[in-house]
Design a protein around this motif. Structure first.
Motif, PDB file in Angstrom:
ATOM      1  N   VAL A 145      10.550  -1.957  13.831  1.00 10.77           N
ATOM      2  CA  VAL A 145      10.368  -1.554  12.439  1.00 10.77           C
ATOM      3  C   VAL A 145      11.727  -1.208  11.844  1.00 10.77           C
ATOM      4  O   VAL A 145      12.665  -0.855  12.561  1.00 10.77           O
ATOM      5  N   PHE A 146      11.814  -1.308  10.523  1.00 14.17           N
ATOM      6  CA  PHE A 146      12.983  -0.812   9.794  1.00 14.17           C
ATOM      7  C   PHE A 146      12.491   0.275   8.861  1.00 14.17           C
ATOM      8  O   PHE A 146      11.732   0.021   7.924  1.00 14.17           O
ATOM      9  N   MET A 192      10.128  11.816  -6.593  1.00 14.24           N
ATOM     10  CA  MET A 192      10.492  11.196  -5.329  1.00 14.24           C
ATOM     11  C   MET A 192       9.325  10.435  -4.710  1.00 14.24           C
ATOM     12  O   MET A 192       9.510   9.357  -4.137  1.00 14.24           O
ATOM     13  N   ARG A 193       8.128  10.974  -4.825  1.00 15.31           N
ATOM     14  CA  ARG A 193       6.961  10.253  -4.323  1.00 15.31           C
ATOM     15  C   ARG A 193       6.795   8.933  -5.068  1.00 15.31           C
ATOM     16  O   ARG A 193       6.496   7.895  -4.465  1.00 15.31           O
ATOM     17  N   HIS A 194       7.012   8.967  -6.386  1.00 15.51           N
ATOM     18  CA  HIS A 194       6.886   7.742  -7.200  1.00 15.51           C
ATOM     19  C   HIS A 194       7.940   6.708  -6.788  1.00 15.51           C
ATOM     20  O   HIS A 194       7.612   5.526  -6.590  1.00 15.51           O
ATOM     21  N   LEU A 195       9.187   7.149  -6.632  1.00 15.04           N
ATOM     22  CA  LEU A 195      10.246   6.213  -6.246  1.00 15.04           C
ATOM     23  C   LEU A 195      10.001   5.645  -4.849  1.00 15.04           C
ATOM     24  O   LEU A 195      10.212   4.451  -4.608  1.00 15.04           O
ATOM     25  N   ASN A 196       9.559   6.498  -3.937  1.00 15.48           N
ATOM     26  CA  ASN A 196       9.299   6.035  -2.579  1.00 15.48           C
ATOM     27  C   ASN A 196       8.184   4.994  -2.553  1.00 15.48           C
ATOM     28  O   ASN A 196       8.325   3.926  -1.954  1.00 15.48           O
ATOM     29  N   ALA A 197       7.073   5.328  -3.200  1.00 15.67           N
ATOM     30  CA  ALA A 197       5.911   4.440  -3.146  1.00 15.67           C
ATOM     31  C   ALA A 197       6.143   3.147  -3.913  1.00 15.67           C
ATOM     32  O   ALA A 197       5.707   2.070  -3.487  1.00 15.67           O
ATOM     33  N   THR A 198       6.841   3.228  -5.049  1.00 15.23           N
ATOM     34  CA  THR A 198       6.968   2.065  -5.923  1.00 15.23           C
ATOM     35  C   THR A 198       8.099   1.136  -5.508  1.00 15.23           C
ATOM     36  O   THR A 198       7.946  -0.094  -5.514  1.00 15.23           O
ATOM     37  N   TYR A 199       9.231   1.698  -5.143  1.00 12.63           N
ATOM     38  CA  TYR A 199      10.415   0.868  -4.925  1.00 12.63           C
ATOM     39  C   TYR A 199      10.933   0.872  -3.482  1.00 12.63           C
ATOM     40  O   TYR A 199      11.402  -0.159  -2.989  1.00 12.63           O
ATOM     41  N   ALA A 256       9.543   2.179  -0.297  1.00 14.86           N
ATOM     42  CA  ALA A 256       8.712   1.914   0.882  1.00 14.86           C
ATOM     43  C   ALA A 256       8.649   0.429   1.239  1.00 14.86           C
ATOM     44  O   ALA A 256       8.756   0.078   2.425  1.00 14.86           O
ATOM     45  N   PRO A 257       8.493  -0.480   0.263  1.00 16.42           N
ATOM     46  CA  PRO A 257       8.459  -1.905   0.636  1.00 16.42           C
ATOM     47  C   PRO A 257       9.751  -2.394   1.295  1.00 16.42           C
ATOM     48  O   PRO A 257       9.736  -3.393   2.007  1.00 16.42           O
ATOM     49  N   LEU A 258      10.864  -1.696   1.066  1.00 18.17           N
ATOM     50  CA  LEU A 258      12.152  -2.082   1.650  1.00 18.17           C
ATOM     51  C   LEU A 258      12.454  -1.335   2.947  1.00 18.17           C
ATOM     52  O   LEU A 258      13.514  -1.539   3.547  1.00 18.17           O
ATOM     53  N   GLY A 259      11.544  -0.464   3.363  1.00  9.17           N
ATOM     54  CA  GLY A 259      11.802   0.352   4.541  1.00  9.17           C
ATOM     55  C   GLY A 259      12.775   1.489   4.282  1.00  9.17           C
ATOM     56  O   GLY A 259      13.342   2.044   5.215  1.00  9.17           O
ATOM     57  N   LEU A 260      12.966   1.837   3.019  1.00 12.58           N
ATOM     58  CA  LEU A 260      13.950   2.855   2.640  1.00 12.58           C
ATOM     59  C   LEU A 260      13.298   4.115   2.082  1.00 12.58           C
ATOM     60  O   LEU A 260      13.930   4.879   1.347  1.00 12.58           O
ATOM     61  N   ARG A 261      12.055   4.330   2.420  1.00 12.43           N
ATOM     62  CA  ARG A 261      11.356   5.509   1.952  1.00 12.43           C
ATOM     63  C   ARG A 261      12.126   6.768   2.359  1.00 12.43           C
ATOM     64  O   ARG A 261      12.430   6.973   3.533  1.00 12.43           O
TER      65      ARG A 261
END
Length: 345
Positions: free
Chosen positions: A105-106, A167-174, A176-181
């Motif tokens: 995983v990344f 931060m939850r919005h940025l993590n979930a929207t942008y 998390a899909p990149l593995g950068l949550r």
């Protein structure tokens, strides 16, 4: 070894002990304060571990840099060493994350965030102390202002709830899909490492300045508490400052141990002298063997707990397993310490 390094080793050793306890609890019906605090509910026992690791990392930077340059090696090699350390910490973290997931995983987890925070703190260490202190404070203020002032789509401005915040919005929207949550957590944690460099320099002067830094952090933490709660989930600035302040106070107090070290101090120091190994080995052993090896329907850890519970009951079985696991790795780290085996990146 000098008092300042003794204090740092003992501080890291106590932090490792706390980490081993909170990460390996198998207690029967434990009180909630032994774990992590619920969202925005304060600072429980487990919430001290991670920031104190980061604080200790920052404290060590002045000594590490001084030793490196005193060896006569060119300064550019130190910059390469920083990048190598960041890369190795990140890769080691990815390895543990992949071991936990059971496949490659990344993602960002403990060691990955430590790597990013260290990168920020180590590269900015060249700044004069006053500028470093001001920059650390500015990073925290900007981070808090963003959480309070930047509108969240569909939610509004100034909202900090578990289910709705910037931060939850940025993590979930942008992210998390990149593995950068969680990558933005490098901002407040990097500020914590910068604060640690100031504490390290104060320890290098014999402790002068440690207590003013500690009390300044605590007072600022109380002030910023008017805007955001103490919360580890998204590393709020009040949480950063209060844990940093208490950690700095403890480091200052530990300096007095040099005059008359109590018995058994070497055993604690053995954990603090090898903190990375003391983190990686117990986690890897637990994930790779205790939790993964199956004996019928049970993991090896569950089977051992069941056997202990049959002889001493669930309450004492939990304590016996937890303290036994801590004792096992404490003994391993002490053996490594005595034989000069250290994991350095």
């Amino acid at each position: 070894m000098s008092a300042r390094l003794l204090a740092l080793d003992v501080f890291r050793g106590l932090t490792v002990l706390l980490m081993l306890f909170v990460n390996n609890q198998t207690l029967y019906n434990p009180p909630s304060w032994l774990g992590h605090a619920p969202f925005a509910s304060g600072v429980y026992l487990a919430d001290w571990v991670f920031p104190w690791f980061l604080l200790a990392m920052g404290v060590a930077i002045p000594f590490s840099r001084r030793r490196f340059l005193a060896s006569g090696r060119p300064e550019w090699l130190y910059e390469v060493r920083i990048l190598r350390r960041v890369a190795l910490l990140f890769l080691l973290g990815l390895g543990l994350s992949s071991l936990s997931a059971g496949h490659l995983v990344f993602t960002l987890d403990v060691l990955q965030l430590i790597a990013l925070a260290y990168w920020l703190g180590a590269w900015l260490y060249d700044l004069p102390p006053l500028r470093r202190g001001v920059l650390a404070l500015l990073l925290l203020l900007v981070y808090e202002a963003a959480l309070l002032l930047v509108p969240v789509p569909g939610v509004g401005q100034g909202v900090y709830r578990e289910e709705a915040n910037l931060m939850r919005h940025l993590n979930a929207t942008y992210l998390a899909p990149l593995g950068l949550r969680g990558v933005f957590s490098a901002i407040p944690t990097g500020a914590l490492v910068l604060f640690g460099t100031l504490v390290g320099e104060a320890l290098g002067r014999g402790g002068r300045g440690v207590y003013p830094l500690a009390w300044a952090a605590l007072v600022l933490g109380l002030a910023l508490r008017l805007g955001l709660p103490y919360d580890k989930t998204y590393w709020t600035p009040p949480y950063i400052l209060v844990t940093a302040g208490v950690g700095a106070l403890l480091l200052g107090l530990l300096q007095f141990l040099d005059a008359k070290p109590p018995r058994g101090l070497e055993a604690v120091r053995a954990l603090g002298a090898n903190p990375l190994l003391a983190y990686v080995l117990p986690v890897a052993f637990k994930l790779g063997i205790l939790m993964r090896l199956r004996l019928g329907e049970e993991s090896l850890q569950d089977r051992l707990l069941s056997l202990l519970a049959q002889t001493m009951g669930p309450l004492w079985a939990g304590w016996a397993f937890t303290l036994g696991y801590i004792g096992l790795w404490w003994g391993v780290m002490y053996l490594f310490y005595r034989r000069g085996i250290f994991l350095k990146v």
